[in-house]
Design an enzyme around this catalytic site. Structure first.
Site, short mmCIF file in Angstrom:
data_model
loop_
_atom_site.label_atom_id
_atom_site.label_comp_id
_atom_site.label_asym_id
_atom_site.label_seq_id
_atom_site.Cartn_x
_atom_site.Cartn_y
_atom_site.Cartn_z
N GLN A 102 -15.69 -26.50 24.77
CA GLN A 102 -16.79 -25.95 23.68
C GLN A 102 -16.71 -24.30 23.83
O GLN A 102 -17.39 -23.76 23.13
CB GLN A 102 -18.14 -26.44 24.25
N HIS A 122 -15.23 -25.82 19.11
CA HIS A 122 -15.88 -24.66 18.56
C HIS A 122 -15.37 -23.40 18.01
O HIS A 122 -16.04 -22.36 17.85
CB HIS A 122 -17.15 -24.07 19.45
N ASN A 264 -20.59 -29.50 38.14
CA ASN A 264 -21.68 -28.75 37.72
C ASN A 264 -22.39 -28.23 38.69
O ASN A 264 -22.34 -28.86 39.96
CB ASN A 264 -22.82 -29.64 36.68
N ASP A 266 -25.55 -27.92 38.73
CA ASP A 266 -26.85 -28.83 38.64
C ASP A 266 -26.65 -29.99 38.15
O ASP A 266 -26.31 -30.51 37.20
CB ASP A 266 -27.65 -28.09 37.38
C1 BV8 Z 1 -22.93 -30.19 13.67
C2 BV8 Z 1 -19.83 -21.43 19.29
C3 BV8 Z 1 -23.37 -31.31 11.68
C4 BV8 Z 1 -20.50 -20.36 18.98
C5 BV8 Z 1 -21.30 -23.31 19.99
C6 BV8 Z 1 -31.19 -31.83 17.45
C7 BV8 Z 1 -30.97 -32.65 18.51
C8 BV8 Z 1 -29.38 -32.96 18.53
C9 BV8 Z 1 -28.56 -32.28 17.87
C10 BV8 Z 1 -29.07 -31.29 16.90
C11 BV8 Z 1 -30.19 -31.12 16.70
N1 BV8 Z 1 -30.52 -30.22 15.69
C12 BV8 Z 1 -29.38 -29.76 15.29
C13 BV8 Z 1 -28.30 -30.36 16.08
C14 BV8 Z 1 -26.87 -30.22 16.02
C15 BV8 Z 1 -26.56 -29.23 16.75
C16 BV8 Z 1 -26.86 -29.08 18.16
O1 BV8 Z 1 -26.37 -30.03 19.05
N2 BV8 Z 1 -27.94 -28.29 18.57
C17 BV8 Z 1 -28.44 -28.20 20.05
C18 BV8 Z 1 -29.02 -26.68 20.29
C19 BV8 Z 1 -29.48 -29.22 19.97
N3 BV8 Z 1 -25.08 -29.19 16.72
C20 BV8 Z 1 -24.39 -28.34 15.63
O2 BV8 Z 1 -24.96 -27.81 14.72
C21 BV8 Z 1 -22.92 -28.58 15.64
N4 BV8 Z 1 -22.60 -28.84 14.01
O3 BV8 Z 1 -23.68 -30.85 14.19
O4 BV8 Z 1 -22.92 -30.44 12.44
C22 BV8 Z 1 -22.87 -30.98 10.24
C23 BV8 Z 1 -22.13 -32.11 9.66
C24 BV8 Z 1 -21.73 -31.91 8.19
C25 BV8 Z 1 -22.26 -30.75 7.42
C26 BV8 Z 1 -22.90 -29.60 8.21
C27 BV8 Z 1 -23.50 -29.96 9.59
C28 BV8 Z 1 -22.20 -27.49 15.98
C29 BV8 Z 1 -22.39 -27.03 17.36
C30 BV8 Z 1 -21.43 -25.81 17.74
C31 BV8 Z 1 -22.32 -24.67 17.94
N5 BV8 Z 1 -21.73 -23.69 18.68
N6 BV8 Z 1 -20.48 -22.38 20.13
C32 BV8 Z 1 -20.49 -19.46 20.03
O5 BV8 Z 1 -20.02 -19.65 21.38
O6 BV8 Z 1 -20.98 -18.19 19.93
S1 BV8 Z 1 -22.15 -24.08 20.84
C33 BV8 Z 1 -22.39 -23.37 22.33
O7 BV8 Z 1 -22.95 -24.14 23.21
C34 BV8 Z 1 -21.14 -22.92 23.13
O8 BV8 Z 1 -19.94 -23.37 22.76
C35 BV8 Z 1 -21.44 -23.47 24.52
O9 BV8 Z 1 -20.28 -23.51 25.28
C36 BV8 Z 1 -21.99 -24.78 23.86
C37 BV8 Z 1 -22.37 -25.85 24.88
O10 BV8 Z 1 -23.42 -25.35 25.85
P1 BV8 Z 1 -22.64 -25.28 27.17
O11 BV8 Z 1 -21.32 -25.03 27.08
O12 BV8 Z 1 -22.86 -26.77 27.78
O13 BV8 Z 1 -23.51 -24.37 27.98
P2 BV8 Z 1 -24.69 -24.37 28.54
O14 BV8 Z 1 -25.24 -22.87 29.07
O15 BV8 Z 1 -25.77 -25.19 27.55
O16 BV8 Z 1 -24.68 -25.15 29.84
C38 BV8 Z 1 -23.93 -24.64 30.99
C39 BV8 Z 1 -23.75 -25.35 31.94
O17 BV8 Z 1 -23.03 -25.16 33.17
C40 BV8 Z 1 -25.23 -25.84 32.82
O18 BV8 Z 1 -25.24 -27.50 32.76
C41 BV8 Z 1 -25.06 -25.33 33.83
O19 BV8 Z 1 -25.76 -26.03 35.15
C42 BV8 Z 1 -23.64 -25.33 34.36
N7 BV8 Z 1 -23.16 -24.19 35.31
C43 BV8 Z 1 -23.42 -23.11 35.27
N8 BV8 Z 1 -22.83 -22.36 36.15
C44 BV8 Z 1 -21.81 -23.25 36.63
C45 BV8 Z 1 -21.94 -24.65 36.15
N9 BV8 Z 1 -20.98 -25.52 36.41
C46 BV8 Z 1 -19.98 -25.32 37.07
N10 BV8 Z 1 -19.77 -24.29 37.70
C47 BV8 Z 1 -20.54 -23.36 37.45
N11 BV8 Z 1 -20.33 -22.00 38.36
#
Ligand code: BV8
Length: 301
Positions: A102, A122, A264, A266
């Protein structure tokens, strides 16, 4: 060695097909912030609010400053041992292993991960594409900085003061959110323009924003890999599992009988206690835990 690690490593050695699902946590020890949790902020903006088509439509200058800051940060960052461990596993396993990332920071490619089995679902900070619906101009591997003169210093002001947020240190002011002067107002002529379009259309970062569909080609290739034969194991690395459809791959592998290993900082306690069937949890920094867990196949990173 904890029994769960030995158990996992036995499964790793016996596994034919493996998937890795990667999130922002893998790049934390390379100095890049995650999306959620305390570091998910840029100049007081929630990063998620800036990764949308609406944000770009409303203020392309703001969004380009955000992505310019992320480009510079990613270019300054170095791949960590977690990136190298995945790249090493990819070389050992060949076509029986894919990494679904991602992350848009390009660090897995810089760690030497073969492109053939790396799916950047992504997109990438280093791809640019034209916003004109009629134009299909796309540029890959553009590592240039600054992209335009106006974008040359935006990423510094956040670090070197000037518009640095005044993080209040006395208790009574701590209640108010940190204040900062708004970022520079940039007009469209100051932003990257499409070199092909005559009417000077804007270029945008080649990433998938919230609300935008993922590449069907990539999704088809991933579907084929998961559906053709058994995936024995999925490595879930540094992701909160919040974002769809990336988060759907874990259950799909589980439903087909695959086992799950979570890396992770967490992790739910029942997983750590081994109470969730066919699920291992390795709590800690993925840049440390992943190379250790994969050692039987990749040796020492
Ligand atoms: C789509 C690019 C359909 C940009 C990114 C309601 C419910 C469910 C889903 C949805 C909803 N409303 C909307 C949706 C769909 C939506 C979505 O999922 N929203 C979320 C917020 C609920 N998804 C979309 O819109 C996707 N498209 O569904 O399209 C469609 C079909 C046809 C026509 C039109 C539309 C598109 C999603 C892509 C978004 N773009 N990135 C950019 O990067 O600038 S996503 C963005 O979040 C990044 O890529 C990031 O990587 C990604 C995911 O987050 P994580 O990687 O998990 O990062 P996060 O901070 O959340 O977590 C970090 C983790 O690491 C934590 O667990 C932490 O504990 C851990 N950690 C921390 N330190 C460490 C560690 N682990 C190990 N070692 C460490 N040291």
């Amino acid at each position: 060695m904890p029994s769960s690690l030995t158990e996992f490593q036995d499964c790793l050695k016996e596994s034919k097909k493996i998937v890795a699902l990667v999130g922002a946590g893998l790049s934390v020890s390379s100095g890049l912030p995650t999306f959620r949790g305390s570091q998910g902020l840029w100049k007081n903006f929630n990063m998620i609010d800036l990764a949308t088509p609406d944000a770009f439509y409303i203020d392309p200058g703001l969004v380009w400053q955000f992505y310019s800051w992320r480009r510079v940060n990613a270019l300054k960052a170095k791949p960590n041992k977690g990136h190298y461990a995945l790249a090493a596993l990819a070389k050992v396993k060949g076509d029986d292993f894919i990494t679904i990332t991602q992350n848009v920071d390009g660090l897995l490619i810089r760690a030497g991960h073969p492109k053939r089995t790396l799916f950047e679902i992504h997109g990438s900070l280093f791809d640019l594409k034209c916003t004109n619906f009629m134009c299909n101009y796309v540029e890959h591997d553009n590592f240039k900085h600054p992209l335009t003169k106006a974008l040359s210093d935006t990423e510094n002001e956040f670090e070197t003061g000037g518009r640095k947020r005044k993080i209040t240190d006395d208790a009574e002011n701590a209640k108010v959110s940190p204040t900062f002067t708004p970022v520079k107002q940039l007009s469209e002529k100051d932003l990257p323009q499409c070199p092909v379009c005559k009417d000077g259309s804007l270029l945008r970062p080649g990433v998938v924003w919230f609300g935008e569909p993922l590449s069907m080609t990539l999704m088809d290739k991933i579907d084929n890999f998961i559906e053709e034969g058994e995936v024995d194991l999925i490595l879930v690395i540094g992701t909160s599992g919040t974002v769809y459809p990336a988060n759907s791959f874990v259950d799909r592998v589980r439903l087909k009988g695959g086992k799950v290993a979570i890396f992770n900082t967490d992790i739910e306690s029942d997983i750590l206690k081994g109470e969730q069937k066919d699920t291992w949890g390795f709590k800690g920094d993925a840049s440390e835990t992943l190379p250790l867990a994969l050692k039987p196949l990749i040796g020492t990173i």
